[in-house]
Design a protein around this motif. Structure first.
Motif, PDB file in Angstrom:
ATOM      1  N   LEU A 267     -13.304 -10.563   6.264  1.00  0.00           N
ATOM      2  CA  LEU A 267     -12.342  -9.470   6.474  1.00  0.00           C
ATOM      3  C   LEU A 267     -12.892  -8.492   7.520  1.00  0.00           C
ATOM      4  O   LEU A 267     -12.156  -8.043   8.410  1.00  0.00           O
TER       5      LEU A 267
ATOM      6  N   CYS B  41      -6.357  -3.310  -1.308  1.00  0.00           N
ATOM      7  CA  CYS B  41      -7.393  -2.608  -2.072  1.00  0.00           C
ATOM      8  C   CYS B  41      -8.580  -2.243  -1.184  1.00  0.00           C
ATOM      9  O   CYS B  41      -9.601  -1.754  -1.677  1.00  0.00           O
ATOM     10  N   GLY B  42      -8.456  -2.481   0.116  1.00  0.00           N
ATOM     11  CA  GLY B  42      -9.523  -2.090   1.037  1.00  0.00           C
ATOM     12  C   GLY B  42     -10.750  -2.972   0.931  1.00  0.00           C
ATOM     13  O   GLY B  42     -11.849  -2.537   1.261  1.00  0.00           O
ATOM     14  N   GLY B  43     -10.573  -4.208   0.427  1.00  0.00           N
ATOM     15  CA  GLY B  43     -11.699  -5.138   0.371  1.00  0.00           C
ATOM     16  C   GLY B  43     -12.462  -5.107  -0.940  1.00  0.00           C
ATOM     17  O   GLY B  43     -13.567  -5.643  -1.026  1.00  0.00           O
TER      18      GLY B  43
ATOM     19  N   LYS C  39      -5.789  -9.242  -3.963  1.00  0.00           N
ATOM     20  CA  LYS C  39      -5.494 -10.620  -3.548  1.00  0.00           C
ATOM     21  C   LYS C  39      -4.423 -10.698  -2.466  1.00  0.00           C
ATOM     22  O   LYS C  39      -3.698 -11.672  -2.363  1.00  0.00           O
TER      23      LYS C  39
ATOM     24  N   CYS D 123      -5.306 -10.491   0.695  1.00  0.00           N
ATOM     25  CA  CYS D 123      -6.023 -10.832   1.925  1.00  0.00           C
ATOM     26  C   CYS D 123      -6.217 -12.342   2.083  1.00  0.00           C
ATOM     27  O   CYS D 123      -7.248 -12.792   2.572  1.00  0.00           O
TER      28      CYS D 123
ATOM     29  N   GLN E 272      -9.868 -15.687  -0.240  1.00  0.00           N
ATOM     30  CA  GLN E 272      -9.740 -14.247  -0.059  1.00  0.00           C
ATOM     31  C   GLN E 272     -10.683 -13.857   1.073  1.00  0.00           C
ATOM     32  O   GLN E 272     -11.902 -14.046   0.954  1.00  0.00           O
TER      33      GLN E 272
ATOM     34  N   CYS F 243     -11.754 -11.013   1.972  1.00  0.00           N
ATOM     35  CA  CYS F 243     -12.749  -9.985   1.637  1.00  0.00           C
ATOM     36  C   CYS F 243     -13.868 -10.534   0.758  1.00  0.00           C
ATOM     37  O   CYS F 243     -14.860  -9.869   0.530  1.00  0.00           O
TER      38      CYS F 243
HETATM   39  S1  FES Z   1      -8.573  -6.915   0.167  1.00  0.00           S
HETATM   40 FE1  FES Z   1      -7.940  -6.764  -1.860  1.00  0.00          FE
HETATM   41  S2  FES Z   1      -8.595  -8.648  -2.674  1.00  0.00           S
HETATM   42 FE2  FES Z   1      -9.247  -8.781  -0.629  1.00  0.00          FE
END
Ligand code: FES
Length: 644
Positions: A30, A44-46, A51, A53, A81, A83
């Motif tokens: 990411l 959720c910013g990583g 889920k 991403c 994912q 991230c």
């Molecule tokens: S950015 Fe939220 S799960 Fe990967």
């Protein structure tokens, strides 16, 4: 080990953009996408929980990559994912349609941007242009250029001892002489400070010749998801053009908390500041495109945003906004040269910002309240801006209380299995055919569905509740529909079959999704209830309920009351004002007298901190039901449900 990793590099190619980047071994995928300027949804910013991403690995060795805590049924076998994936080989990855952001914001979001109810304001822009024909310098009259300018301003317009920006002094000699001592002086007439005498003129620009017919401004609302702006003609008091773009910070999480968290990383604040400035420059480019207006004709910029967005734009540390006791850097920010922030406007342009109230009640709310005119009315008005951070205000011309409710990301589609921001392909409307209970869905842009946006979610849940497909506890009633099936997160309802969608998967709504929305609406309703009780007002006493914000534009009032998000009061008391924040910035660009009103509104608002309020907790628990555990609070909805 980290030195060893840095020595080994890998190439990653992102499709369909076909963008490549070379990164250190072990880099997070990411982060690599962000560094390459490729957007992957990351609500959720990583943090690994939303889920959103998802990426598809086309080639490369992922044997050593991490793929944590994600059951195979959530991600299709080839999906990962971003991230949660580290790079241990050269990779080619595809960002699938559901992880991308449309470049164009849907037309539906562009409508209804003016909903001003404010009365009695006078057209008197804070920027004025004065044309002067100066007597040329002679042997008998060889005073300084600046003295000559000031002398003429006093003589022709009775403007005495006007201060001047040094950048103007620097260009005086050439400008005065370029068109034979004929010049236009641009003067700003307000300091925007909360003082009684705020109309202090200041010379901010000088141009050769007569340019009075060209005087423009930018009104801007900086939202966490989108940035909306208008190009204004300050001579005619007209909107020349509207534009809306996504805030490029969205790659770093959908809510303000994710953004604040990112700012704590090395270079994080600078990166997010750069992204919001880049978004602003895009919108300015859009606004000027296909017009005969040149960038040099922009003389003023009025801006409103939530406290986090404003501080990040100004490069101010946002950390303390989310740490108790939640303090912003400043409630009134002095005007700043826009060019000093990197905004691509001439260097004489100042950017003015609306004052804020607290960490989570920002200038956008003050701006919206101003444009709604609720501070002019004796009757009690309830103002709400629904979103991840829902802001509410109750009051009238004499008093106002305000609070922010941390509703979570459900209204923006976050934390919802197939949730997405309101853009093309998002399911926005939903109904059931009475005889068969088969769904009819409507998407933004009338495209095949690829997810569900916040307003769609409200409509779906309200409709399913009314039809008895879900109970008041938010659980499915399996006997009611063949579309209910057992899924990974408990029961789920199939909204669209894979063949009907853009994403090649069944789009479902799960019991966990419903639970997340119930929590979000409970936070908003409990905030409203707690705030109104704190001033001994009952919701039934609201003479008017004003719903602001882009989300409000697509909200169905009846459905929102059905799920218990809005109070069950006569429907004709509800009003939408669209983007009230943007309307407020336009009003201040047209009327310098309103700076005082904006400052007064900000000062009269008493902020109530709900996170530390016991009543809020109990009101929140009571609201975790559809529409509410207190039947008497929603008489019309309960009567309707009993009838069905
Ligand atoms: S950015 Fe939220 S799960 Fe990967």
């Amino acid at each position: 080990l980290s030195e060893f990793r840095k020595a080994i590099k890998h190439k990653v190619r992102f499709l369909p953009d076909n963008v490549e980047i070379i990164v250190d071994r072990g880099t997070n995928l990411l982060s690599a996408a962000m560094a390459a300027g490729v957007h992957i949804n990351a609500s959720c910013g990583g943090m690994g929980v939303c889920k959103t991403c998802k990426i598809d690995v086309v080639s490369g060795n992922l044997e050593k990559s991490h793929r944590e805590n994600v059951p195979e049924t959530v991600l299709k076998p080839e999906f990962h994912q971003a991230c949660r994936t580290q790079i241990y080989s050269d990779l080619v990855v595809t960002v699938p349609v559901e992880s991308r952001l449309d470049k164009a914001v849907p037309a539906e979001e562009k409508k209804k941007t003016s909903g001003v109810s404010l009365s009695g304001w006078k057209f008197n822009p804070p920027i004025k242009k004065y044309y002067l024909e100066l007597p040329p310098a002679t042997g008998d009259d060889n005073v300084s250029d600046f003295f000559r300018l000031r002398r003429e301003l006093k003589k022709a317009f009775d403007l005495a001892d006007v201060p001047i920006d040094f950048t103007v002094v620097r260009k005086l000699p050439e400008t005065l002489r370029k068109k034979d001592w004929k010049v236009t002086t641009t003067i700003i007439l307000t300091s925007a400070r909360p003082s009684k005498n705020n109309n202090i003129p200041r010379i901010i620009n000088i141009e050769p010749g007569d340019t009075r017919s060209r005087n423009h401004a930018l009104a801007v609302d900086i939202g966490t998801t989108t940035i909306c702006a208008q190009l204004l003609d300050l001579n005619r008091g007209k909107i020349v053009k509207d534009s809306i773009v996504f805030n490029k910070q969205i790659s770093y999480g959908s809510d303000v908390i994710s953004r604040i968290n990112h700012c704590q990383q090395p270079g994080g604040l600078e990166k997010l500041q750069e992204l919001v400035v880049s978004s602003l420059n895009d919108i300015i480019h859009n606004l000027l495109g296909n017009t005969d207006i040149h960038i040099e004709e922009i003389n003023f910029m009025m801006l409103a945003g939530n406290t986090t967005m404003t501080q990040i734009l100004m490069g101010l540390e946002p950390k303390y906004l989310r740490l108790a006791p939640y303090t912003p850097v400043a409630d009134f920010l002095p005007p700043v040269k826009a060019a000093s922030l990197g905004i691509a406007v001439p260097d004489h342009v100042y950017v003015y910002t609306f004052p804020s109230v607290s960490s989570y009640v920002g200038g956008d709310i003050v701006s919206g309240v101003l444009s709604s005119g609720m501070h002019q009315k004796k009757k009690i008005t309830f103002y709400m801006d629904i979103g991840t951070n829902g802001e509410i205000v109750i009051g009238n011309s004499e008093w106002m209380v305000t609070a922010s409710c941390s509703a979570g990301p459900a209204f923006e589609g976050g934390g919802i299995k197939f949730g997405m921001v309101a853009m093309n392909g998002a399911i926005q409307d939903f109904s059931l055919t009475p005889a068969t209970l088969e769904p009819r869905i409507e998407t933004i842009g009338r495209e095949r569905p690829r997810g569900i946006c916040g307003s769609g979610l409200i409509n779906i849940i309200a409709e399913l509740l009314e039809a008895g497909v879900i109970g008041q506890d938010g659980k499915f009633n399996s006997s009611k529909s063949k579309r209910i099936r057992e899924g990974l997160d408990g029961n789920e309802y199939v909204l669209a079959w894979a063949a009907e969608t853009q994403i090649g998967q069944d789009i479902v709504i799960t019991e966990v999704d419903i639970d997340n929305l119930i929590r979000a609406k409970a936070a908003m309703y409990a905030g409203c209830h707690t705030l109104s009780r704190s001033v001994n007002v009952d919701c039934s006493e609201f003479a008017q309920v004003i719903i602001a914000g882009n989300f409000g534009n697509s909200l169905n009032i009846e459905k929102a009351i059905t799920i218990g998000l809005l109070p069950d009061i006569p429907r004709d008391r509800f009003t939408f004002i669209g983007n009230g924040s943007l309307s407020g910035t336009r009003l201040l660009s047209f009327s310098s007298g309103l700076f005082d009103s904006a400052n007064k509104i900000a000062r009269m608002m008493t902020n109530i901190e709900l996170s530390e309020n016991n009543d809020f907790s109990s009101n929140y628990i009571a609201a975790l039901f559809l529409p509410h555990t207190d039947e008497k609070a929603f008489p019309s909805i309960n009567a309707k449900l009993r009838k069905n």
